[in-house]
Design an enzyme around this catalytic site. Structure first.
Site, short mmCIF file in Angstrom:
data_model
loop_
_atom_site.label_atom_id
_atom_site.label_comp_id
_atom_site.label_asym_id
_atom_site.label_seq_id
_atom_site.Cartn_x
_atom_site.Cartn_y
_atom_site.Cartn_z
N GLU A 73 58.56 -28.63 89.27
CA GLU A 73 58.89 -27.57 90.22
C GLU A 73 60.40 -27.42 90.36
OE1 GLU A 73 56.70 -25.54 90.88
OE2 GLU A 73 55.03 -26.79 90.27
N HIS A 116 61.66 -25.05 87.74
CA HIS A 116 61.52 -23.64 88.15
C HIS A 116 62.64 -23.29 89.13
CE1 HIS A 116 57.78 -22.70 86.18
NE2 HIS A 116 57.08 -23.62 86.83
ZN LIG Z 1 55.14 -24.31 86.39
#
Ligand SMILES: [Zn+2]
Length: 684
Positions: free
Chosen positions: A469, A472
């Site tokens: 995460e 991202h």
């Molecule tokens: Zn992902």
């Protein structure tokens, strides 16, 4: 006196300390009204279309709506209450309809077309040109270009598809929830973990039943398949699971078979209306892959390389089952069970043991050290209004100390919070009145919370999720693009979006990284090398079987949307027959006659993965190959890091993902690294 509404306070961070459910409807009303007024003003402007009289006013208005709605959606996901849920659902249809109308607005479409045709277009920078091209593409794919009668038909198809998708999902949910098996004698549950049995017992009790209630929900189904010694029990659950939403399932009205045919027919019709040969061609327009042929070649090439490993995995497993477990014939309901037994025997460690070495503070410090070293940034905790006392907030600064972006960490599972892990944008980077609006990200996980005065400790799987995460998040935060629609993850092709996230996962398998981010929660000792080596050895356990299973689904999905005709039933007589052909080509594990897992394949019939399931593997090739430069130059090489930041993370959606990749790696992507990371040597 007019009371102020915190959802309408711009700029600045969302006022999470002040937002109440009662603020939602008035704020959305006002923002939608203003947005519509701006659309009317832009559409009615008689002057020739320019960036400043079309894009700027629309973007300014929509950014406010996006930011307020993003905050509401976020709160609904992480601190759900009945009042907030009501406010969210009361406004959702209006917001959805607003964006649907916007996507089909012929007047705005005309403005963008005029902008593209004007001499000024060539003067715009590449990011602005790409933003306009993306807008034009999305108008076209939304049906804005069709003559009126076809536009009506196109809209009807979209509506019917949305309805069928919802039905498809409801059937899967209903059949999964409705099935249960009551076990009266505890001896039948031998081998099943104690916590699963406790849960099954209280589920039965809650219904006034004696014994244990088994279900098809993952937290029950999976451990029964993995651990129950009772073979007949495993067979019963396996059949129930594999026949969900099919003609062999519980109720005829939950059979998804007819829906699948109808969905495929409508997708084909929509593609034809827009001038594409088939749905796969339409689906690939905004993606990185160029054609279904390219995707099919990619999947088959990977399949050919992985299949020998899958065959070896399968042979090992069945031999072990026969010789050590006394199973003469290893059936589909035995695979997970035998695999768990083999894994435990071979690697001898538990997730619980590993977890003691990963306390939260050490893990976060380790994560920050990696990204600070690679990308020349620094991360400091800061203050901001938050929605829950456990939420933390951080500033990201450049080497010169200037603010780059900010993020929220909401890491622990709790009641009222949606499961899973995700990154979402709170504020997008863009230029506003000559200054930069800094990007802000939500990073949300459902990790174990601290308990009984001890710090939170994470399993290795949880640490990987956190790194994923954060990848991202960095894509969103480190962008240098100021143009809306293509800054950060906006405008990045669907099949390339997982590149930065899967890339970050690799660091969790590096001894140099892991070594400095572990400390036993009681003794402070770092993770022993011997334990780490066993984790590495177990990493690729059955990776061959795992890979061909994913490839089988991806190949089926692409052939279904590119080559199967749902009206003439050619060249396969049904989607089932197509699946059988794909299995014959690529699978190594035999399947029982009753297998109807296609009927619950929600990713491609309900979710956004139609003719897109290959994206997982596609992006993994990119992320593994990108990481191989770090393996060559040193995993914490600031030089490689700066290049990844400048050529991939900073560029966002402002240019095609392939161009960014080539600029970073100096050549097109290769398969080698992915194969190597999966323990498969590269065939010459
Ligand atoms: Zn992902």
């Amino acid at each position: 006196m007019v009371r102020s509404n915190p959802l309408l306070e711009f700029p600045g961070l969302p006022r999470f300390d002040a937002v109440e459910p009662g603020h939602v409807s008035p704020a959305i009303d006002e923002l939608l009204t203003n947005a519509r007024a701006t659309i009317e003003a832009v559409a009615a402007d008689p002057h020739p279309a320019t960036w400043d009289n079309v894009v700027t006013p629309l973007v300014d208005r929509l950014d406010r709506l996006d930011r307020a709605w993003s905050a509401i959606r976020h709160l609904n996901a992480v601190v759900n209450t009945p009042a907030l849920r009501d406010a969210f659902h009361a406004n959702l249809p209006m917001v959805t309809a607003f964006y649907a109308d916007l996507g089909q607005d012929t007047r705005l479409f005309g403005k963008y077309r005029a902008l593209k045709a004007s001499p000024a277009f060539a003067e715009l920078d590449a990011a602005r040109r790409r933003m306009i091209d993306n807008e034009l593409r999305d108008f076209r794919l939304g049906g804005a270009e069709l003559p009126d009668d076809r536009k009506t038909r196109f809209k009807a198809i979209q509506e019917e598809l949305a309805d069928l998708a919802a039905q498809f999902d409801e059937h899967v949910l209903d059949t999964t929830n409705a099935w249960s098996l009551y076990v009266e004698n505890e001896s039948e549950l031998a081998g099943v973990p104690a916590d699963v049995k406790v849960e099954a017992r209280s589920a039965a009790e809650a219904e006034g039943h004696s014994g244990w209630k088994l279900t098809l929900q993952m937290p029950c189904y999976l451990p029964v398949m993995q651990y129950a010694d009772n073979r007949e029990l495993r067979r019963t659950l396996h059949r129930a699971y594999a026949t969900r939403a099919s003609e062999l399932g519980m109720k005829p009205e939950w059979n998804n078979g007819p829906l699948i045919d109808r969905i495929l027919q409508l997708r084909k019709e929509a593609a034809h209306l827009l001038g594409y040969r088939n749905f796969a061609e339409l689906s690939l327009v905004p993606k990185m892959a160029q054609s279904s042929e390219e995707v099919l070649r990619f999947l088959r090439d990977l399949g050919q390389r992985a299949k020998p490993y899958a065959e070896r995995d399968y042979a090992e497993l069945t031999t072990f089952a026969r010789e050590d477990l006394g199973m003469a014939d290893c059936a589909p309901w035995d695979f997970a069970y035998a695999a768990e037994k083999l894994k435990a025997l071979r690697y001898a460690f538990s997730e619980q043991e590993v977890r003691q070495y990963f306390p939260e503070d050490k893990v976060l410090a380790g994560l920050f050290r990696v990204v600070e070293t690679l990308y020349g940034i620094s991360i400091q905790e800061a203050n901001a209004p938050v929605w829950h006392r456990s939420v933390r907030f951080f500033d990201v600064r450049g080497r010169d100390g200037a603010l780059v972006g900010q993020f929220y960490f909401d890491l622990y599972a709790r009641a009222g919070k949606q499961g899973g892990a995700w990154m979402d944008d709170a504020i997008n980077r863009r230029r506003l009145d000559g200054t930069i609006q800094h990007p802000v990200a939500y990073m949300t996980c459902n990790l174990s919370a601290p308990a009984a005065g001890r710090p939170a400790t994470f399993t290795h799987r949880e640490v990987i999720t956190l790194f994923h995460e954060f990848g991202h998040g960095l894509h969103h935060l480190l962008t240098q693009i100021d143009v809306p629609g293509v800054s950060g993850i906006q405008g990045v092709e669907w099949d390339a979006v997982e590149l930065p996230s899967q890339f970050m996962e690799n660091f969790c398998w590096e001894w140099d990284v892991i070594n400095s981010m572990t400390a036993h929660v009681d003794t402070g000792a770092p993770l022993p090398r011997t334990l780490f080596d066993r984790m590495i050895a177990a990493k690729n356990f059955e990776s061959g079987m795992g890979m061909v299973r994913q490839l089988e689904m991806a190949l089926f999905d692409m052939l279904l949307h590119a080559e199967y005709d749902p009206d003439t039933h050619e060249p396969w007589e049904s989607s089932e027959a197509l699946l059988a052909a794909v299995r014959h080509e690529i699978a190594v594990v035999p399947r029982p006659d009753y297998d109807r897992l296609v009927n619950s394949f929600s990713h491609i019939f309900e979710g956004g993965y139609a003719a897109g399931y290959y994206s997982y593997k596609w992006a993994e090739v990119l992320s593994a190959d990108a990481y191989s430069l770090f393996e060559e130059q040193g995993v914490l090489s600031p030089i490689a890091g700066a290049r990844f930041r400048d050529e991939v993370l900073a560029r966002g959606g402002s240019r095609p993902a392939l161009e960014s990749f080539v600029a970073f790696r100096g050549r097109p992507p290769r398969l080698d690294a992915l194969l190597r990371h999966n323990g498969m040597t590269v065939a010459s």
